[in-house]
Design an enzyme around this catalytic site. Sequence first.
Site, PDB file in Angstrom:
ATOM      1  N   LYS A   1       0.832  -1.204   0.000  1.00  0.00           N
ATOM      2  CA  LYS A   1       0.000   0.000   0.000  1.00  0.00           C
ATOM      3  C   LYS A   1       0.868   1.255   0.000  1.00  0.00           C
ATOM      4  O   LYS A   1       0.617   2.194  -0.766  1.00  0.00           O
ATOM      5  CB  LYS A   1      -0.924   0.024   1.215  1.00  0.00           C
ATOM      6  CG  LYS A   1      -1.950   1.153   1.177  1.00  0.00           C
ATOM      7  CD  LYS A   1      -2.543   1.461   2.540  1.00  0.00           C
ATOM      8  CE  LYS A   1      -1.607   2.316   3.356  1.00  0.00           C
ATOM      9  NZ  LYS A   1      -2.217   2.780   4.618  1.00  0.00           N
TER      10      LYS A   1
ATOM     11  N   ASP B   1      -6.676   1.207   1.571  1.00  0.00           N
ATOM     12  CA  ASP B   1      -6.528   1.286   3.024  1.00  0.00           C
ATOM     13  C   ASP B   1      -7.798   0.747   3.678  1.00  0.00           C
ATOM     14  O   ASP B   1      -8.683   0.200   3.020  1.00  0.00           O
ATOM     15  CB  ASP B   1      -6.210   2.714   3.456  1.00  0.00           C
ATOM     16  CG  ASP B   1      -7.417   3.639   3.369  1.00  0.00           C
ATOM     17  OD1 ASP B   1      -8.432   3.270   2.737  1.00  0.00           O
ATOM     18  OD2 ASP B   1      -7.353   4.740   3.950  1.00  0.00           O
TER      19      ASP B   1
END
Length: 217
Positions: A121, A139
Site C-alpha cells: 500500500k 486502506d
Amino acid sequence: MTKQERADYVRNRLGQLYPAPPVPLDHTDAFTLLVAVLLSAQCTDIRVNQVTPALFRLGSTPAALAAAPLDQIEAIVRPCGLGPQKAKAIKELSRILVDEHQSQVPASLEALERLPGVGHKTAQVVMAQAFGIPSFPVDTHIHRLAQRWGLTDGRSVIQTERDLKRLFPEESWNKLHLQIIFYGREFCTARGCDGTVCEICRTCYAKRRNPVSTKKA
C-alpha cells in the site's frame, strides 16, 4: 443496480463531492512523502503531520536521515506508534536510497517494496502521488466502503484492489482512491454508517434494511 452501475455512480458522485482531493500527508517531494506514508501505518494522518516537521528538520533527504542518530529519529516518531520499528526502517531505507539509488526514491513498485518498512500500500501511494503512475492503494476505509457498496467481497485487500481496478477506468485511480478515503472519513465511517445510512450506501442499495458486516483489512 449492477455492480458496474454502482461503480459508475460512486465515481460520478465522488467527483462532485471532491473534485480536487488533496494528498492528506504533508510533504515536499517523493522522499518526504515516502517517510510520511511509512509513519501513517496504524496512525492518523493528523498525527503524522504533527510529527514530520520535527523529523524533517532533523533531515529531509536520504543522506541526512541516514546519518541521523537512531535514538533521535525514534524520539521524534514515537507518537506515531511502533517507534523503534519505524525509526529503524526510516534510517535503513534512507541508507539504501543513498547507496543503491543515488539518493532518489525509485519510481518502481518492485524497488519500493524492497525498502524496509514499505509494504504494497505504501509503495502504491508513492507511485500514485509522487510519480503520477496509476495505482489504487487500498486502506481500511477503501476496503470497508468497497464492501458496503457491493464492489468486492472483501476477502482480502489484494482482491479488493483487483476488483476496483477492473471496475474503474485507470485514469481515475489516483484521484479516486483519495476521494473514497475522504468520503469514508466524513460520511461512511466505521461506526457512523453500517451500509444503510450514508447517501452512497442508500443509493447503491435502496432496499437494504440490515447492517452490512464487513471484513477488516
